[in-house]
Design a protein around this motif. Structure first.
Motif, PDB file in Angstrom:
ATOM      1  N   ASP A  14       0.862  -0.972  -0.043  1.00  0.00           N
ATOM      2  CA  ASP A  14      -0.153  -0.030  -0.004  1.00  0.00           C
ATOM      3  C   ASP A  14       0.821   1.075   0.180  1.00  0.00           C
ATOM      4  N   ASP A  17       0.442   3.462   3.054  1.00  0.00           N
ATOM      5  CA  ASP A  17       1.312   2.957   4.213  1.00  0.00           C
ATOM      6  C   ASP A  17       2.737   3.120   4.163  1.00  0.00           C
ATOM      7  N   ASN A  67      -0.800  -8.663   4.510  1.00  0.00           N
ATOM      8  CA  ASN A  67      -1.799  -9.121   3.307  1.00  0.00           C
ATOM      9  C   ASN A  67      -0.920  -8.343   1.958  1.00  0.00           C
ATOM     10  N   THR A  96      -2.734  -5.048   9.571  1.00  0.00           N
ATOM     11  CA  THR A  96      -4.147  -4.491  10.076  1.00  0.00           C
ATOM     12  C   THR A  96      -4.818  -5.743  10.681  1.00  0.00           C
ATOM     13  N   SER A  97      -4.166  -7.110  10.483  1.00  0.00           N
ATOM     14  CA  SER A  97      -4.788  -8.465  11.040  1.00  0.00           C
ATOM     15  C   SER A  97      -4.726  -8.458  12.512  1.00  0.00           C
ATOM     16  N   GLU A  99      -5.964 -11.108  13.650  1.00  0.00           N
ATOM     17  CA  GLU A  99      -6.361 -12.472  13.871  1.00  0.00           C
ATOM     18  C   GLU A  99      -5.525 -13.262  14.626  1.00  0.00           C
ATOM     19  N   LYS A 117      -1.412  -1.801  12.836  1.00  0.00           N
ATOM     20  CA  LYS A 117      -1.346  -0.556  12.173  1.00  0.00           C
ATOM     21  C   LYS A 117      -2.570   0.123  12.921  1.00  0.00           C
ATOM     22  N   LEU A 119      -5.480   3.164  13.300  1.00  0.00           N
ATOM     23  CA  LEU A 119      -5.898   3.862  12.315  1.00  0.00           C
ATOM     24  C   LEU A 119      -5.278   5.469  12.057  1.00  0.00           C
TER      25      LEU A 119
ATOM     26  N   TYR B 344     -12.451 -12.205   6.843  1.00  0.00           N
ATOM     27  CA  TYR B 344     -10.781 -12.065   6.835  1.00  0.00           C
ATOM     28  C   TYR B 344     -10.619 -10.748   5.887  1.00  0.00           C
ATOM     29  N   SER B 347     -11.803  -7.745   7.172  1.00  0.00           N
ATOM     30  CA  SER B 347     -10.830  -7.143   8.304  1.00  0.00           C
ATOM     31  C   SER B 347      -9.790  -6.438   7.808  1.00  0.00           C
ATOM     32  N   HIS B 348      -9.156  -6.891   6.438  1.00  0.00           N
ATOM     33  CA  HIS B 348      -7.912  -6.244   6.107  1.00  0.00           C
ATOM     34  C   HIS B 348      -8.019  -5.315   5.043  1.00  0.00           C
ATOM     35  N   ASP B 349      -8.746  -6.034   3.860  1.00  0.00           N
ATOM     36  CA  ASP B 349      -8.716  -5.358   2.562  1.00  0.00           C
ATOM     37  C   ASP B 349      -9.707  -4.146   2.796  1.00  0.00           C
ATOM     38  N   LYS B 351     -10.324  -2.330   5.623  1.00  0.00           N
ATOM     39  CA  LYS B 351      -9.851  -1.591   6.718  1.00  0.00           C
ATOM     40  C   LYS B 351      -8.491  -0.488   6.042  1.00  0.00           C
ATOM     41  N   SER B 352      -7.550  -1.421   5.340  1.00  0.00           N
ATOM     42  CA  SER B 352      -6.364  -0.417   4.838  1.00  0.00           C
ATOM     43  C   SER B 352      -6.768   0.663   3.873  1.00  0.00           C
ATOM     44  N   PRO B 353      -7.710   0.750   2.964  1.00  0.00           N
ATOM     45  CA  PRO B 353      -7.978   1.914   2.294  1.00  0.00           C
ATOM     46  C   PRO B 353      -8.401   2.901   3.379  1.00  0.00           C
TER      47      PRO B 353
END
Lengths: 143, 565
Positions: A14, A17, A67, A96-97, A99, A117, A119, B344, B347-349, B351-353
């Motif tokens: 990203d 990021d 990811n 961001t995970s 899990e 990470k 917000l 999943y 939660s990630h894809d 959230k990152s934007p």
């Protein structure tokens, strides 16, 4: 204290990021050279010196997102720990995970830290500052 | 002793046996009747004999006796005075009458029993010859009337007369004796007759006894050979009738109708036994077993065949159903995995934007510095607020989709400890008082799940409480398989029409801008509690506050015993 400045590799897909990290480094006066790879495969190639032969000191610290396209963070870690020449690298996961599975997998692959990470920018800068202090104190083998 | 006879009887047909016993009785009766008739006849014969021969003999002897006596009298009279009539009468007797009478007596004495009498009569007759000679001499002597004046002749006649009297009295005595003898013979015969009648009586008695004995024997044989086996057989058939199928080997080994009957019963029972074995085999799932048919009319056998075929069909169908169920389960598992993947990705894809947007606005604000108007700064702030809310919503979706997933990882939990942990985490303000039952029980479940439930209920009770002194009271009640926990507050209460709605995800009763909540807490709680088989419900009064309830299992319970939802 003869400070040794170690190279840092950021594996992150990203762009924002990446900018975020760079901004946080600047804010915290982190001067370590930062190299960026966009996924696990690129990172492996880079660490094997295939990408930029001019770099002599390969990074000793890796900031790793989980990811990513082509090769995700956990897969990358697995490859890294299998590789004799790379398995002793310090890896900080920044993701961001939240899990459990990801956390357990990451620590099983000997990561030095697992950072979520946040917000907001400010808290991230705090986190990077803490990291900087941490790895400034750490000693790394020369080769 | 009777065994060989009974054995032989067993081999006879019942009809034969009955005929034999009937015939035996008839024979006995006939035999005894014949004997009685013969005996009666015998008695009658004796009577006849007495009547036909002995009575005449006695009267003849009497006549003979009289005749001899008469000659005596006539001779005596003639020796004293002349009488032509008497003389003629005497001569007549001597000439014919006597002989005729003598012959008559002898003739009557032909019976063997009268031989003695005959001998005696002959003896008397021999003696009478001299008497007759003397009487003839007397007649010759006194032939004229003058003779009676002749003293000499009279003297002589007197001599003869005396001699005659002596002899005749002797003969008469002998005849009387003979007569007595004849009577004694008659008496003897009578005795024989009575003896025969007595024998007849005995015979009748014997016959009665024999008939009774034959009857008893016949009853005994009937009992042994018919009634006993029938009883034995009906006892067995009774047991068969009660459903107890026993194979019996009768020790009655016979060739008659009873034997046939036992063989039939054995056939019935062995038929049942076979059917039972076959039915058991079918019950155990041996659907390829051959059902032996006893005959073309064997309806039970046919029913078993149908049952077997039906079971086989339903088993095949069941297997098919199971297969499709397995396929369905597999599909469901795949869907669940997809859902996981979705969560999943969320939660990630997603959230990152969001973080990107957040970061970029911050950078713009930083870079622009004072160039930004106060309004713009406010907009940026509001924008970031919405971004944060969106993140919270995404997190809630994730949490909701994961709620109750850890049900498989169960342990014994002290619910009081969980409540204490939750309170430590929430750290309520000093004016807020949270009370709880000190005896909160131990339950079974995943600790994080139960904590999530308590956390949501207690935090709701505090956050949404507009009372200046919020009070939260946690109590419980024990049911059969569940504990009903109650979290009561003194907050605003929930109107009836919203009481069901609040358990739906993203339903809030206040503007999000006023109270920053996502509205997923109760939905998550409901999902977790129902996953454990429990229920959630609310009881609220707009003045007294709300009471939130949930039931939690006391011990792991199989799904079929769970609360109906």
């Amino acid at each position: 204290m003869g400070e040794k400045i170690v190279n840092i590799l950021l594996v992150e897909d990203d762009e924002v990021d990446v900018m975020n990290i760079k901004r946080a480094f600047k804010k915290n006066n982190v001067t370590n050279p930062l190299f960026v790879c966009n996924n696990g495969l690129e990172a492996l190639d880079f660490l094997h010196g295939k990408r930029d032969p001019s770099i002599v000191d390969l990074p000793k610290i890796i900031l790793l997102d989980l990811n990513m396209p082509k090769m995700g963070g956990i897969e990358f870690l697995r490859e890294l720990r299998k590789d004799e020449s790379l398995k002793n690298l310090s890896v900080f996961v920044m993701t961001t995970s939240n899990e459990d599975k990801d956390k357990v997998d990451a620590y099983n692959l000997n990561v030095a830290g697992y950072i979520l990470k946040p917000l907001s920018m400010e808290r991230f800068i705090e986190a990077v500052s803490a990291l900087n202090n941490y790895w400034k104190l750490c000693e790394f083998p020369d080769k | 002793m009777f065994q060989p006879i009974i054995d032989r009887l067993y081999r006879m047909k019942i009809g034969t046996r009955t005929a034999i016993s009937f015939f035996a009785v008839v024979m006995v009766v006939l035999m005894f009747t014949t004997a009685s008739v013969l005996l009666l006849q015998y008695g009658k014969n004796i009577d006849k004999r007495i009547e036909s021969s002995f009575n005449p003999v006695i009267s003849a002897i009497k006549d003979y006796h009289i005749l001899i006596g008469e000659t005596g009298h006539l001779s005596a009279d003639l020796s004293l005075q002349p009488s032509e009539i008497k003389k003629i009468r005497l001569e007549k007797i001597l000439e014919r009458g006597y002989t005729r009478q003598k012959l008559r007596v002898i003739g009557l004495c032909q019976e063997p029993g009268l031989a003695d009498i005959k001998k005696r009569i002959i003896g008397v007759d021999k003696q009478f010859e001299s008497v007759a000679r003397m009487e003839r001499d007397l007649i010759k002597l006194m032939d004229t009337a003058g003779a009676y004046q002749d003293a000499n002749k009279l003297e002589k006649a007197k001599e003869i007369r005396i001699k005659l009297e002596e002899k005749i009295s002797k003969q008469l005595y002998s005849l009387s004796e003979t007569s007595l003898l004849a009577i004694s013979v008659f008496n003897k015969l009578n005795t024989q007759k009575f003896a025969s009648y007595r024998t007849l009586t005995y015979l009748l008695l014997i016959m009665i006894v024999v008939i009774i004995l034959v009857s008893i024997l016949s009853i005994y044989i009937t009992n042994v050979t018919i009634i006993r086996p029938i009883k034995e057989l009906s006892a067995i058939l009774d047991e068969v009738g009660e459903g107890k199928i026993i194979s019996f080997q009768s020790d009655i080994n016979r060739e008659d109708e009873i034997g046939t009957m036992i063989a039939s019963a054995q056939k019935v029972v062995s038929g049942f036994k076979t059917k039972e074995q076959v039915a058991n085999a079918i019950g155990k799932g041996e659907y390829n077993i051959n059902v032996p048919l006893l005959s073309r009319k064997d309806r039970l056998g046919k029913a078993l065949i149908e049952m077997r075929d039906n079971l086989l069909r339903s088993k095949i169908k069941e297997a098919e159903n199971l297969k499709s169920l397995e396929a369905y389960t597999l599909k469901l598992e795949k869907k669940n995995k997809e859902l996981d993947q979705f969560a999943y990705i969320t939660s990630h894809d997603l959230k990152s934007p969001l973080r990107g947007i957040n970061n970029l606005t911050e950078w713009i604000e930083e870079d622009m510095g004072d160039q930004l108007s106060a309004d713009s700064k406010g907009y940026f702030k509001m924008m970031r607020g919405r971004v944060h809310r969106l993140e919270a919503l995404i997190n809630s979706i994730l949490k909701f989709s994961r709620a109750g997933r850890s049900i498989d990882d169960q342990e014994t939990i002290k619910s009081k400890d969980v409540v204490l942990e939750v309170l430590g985490q929430l750290n309520p303000k000093p004016e807020c008082s949270v009370l709880f039952d000190e005896t909160l029980p131990e339950v079974i479940g995943n600790k994080r799940d139960l904590k999530e439930v308590f956390l949501n209920f207690i935090s709701n009770a505090i956050i949404h409480n507009n009372n200046p002194h919020p009070v939260v009271n946690i109590t419980y009640k024990s049911n059969d398989n569940f504990y009903d926990f109650c979290i009561a507050d003194n907050g605003p209460g929930i109107p009836k029409e919203f009481q069901q709605k609040i358990f739906t995800i993203f339903q809030t009763l206040e503007r999000r801008d006023d109270v920053e909540t996502v509205g997923a807490g109760l939905a998550i709680v409901k999902k977790i509690v129902e996953e454990y088989g429990g229920l959630t419900w609310v009881d609220s009064d707009e003045e007294l506050g709300s009471k939130f309830y949930f039931s939690w299992p006391k011990y792991p319970i199989p799904p079929e015993h769970q609360h109906p939802v």
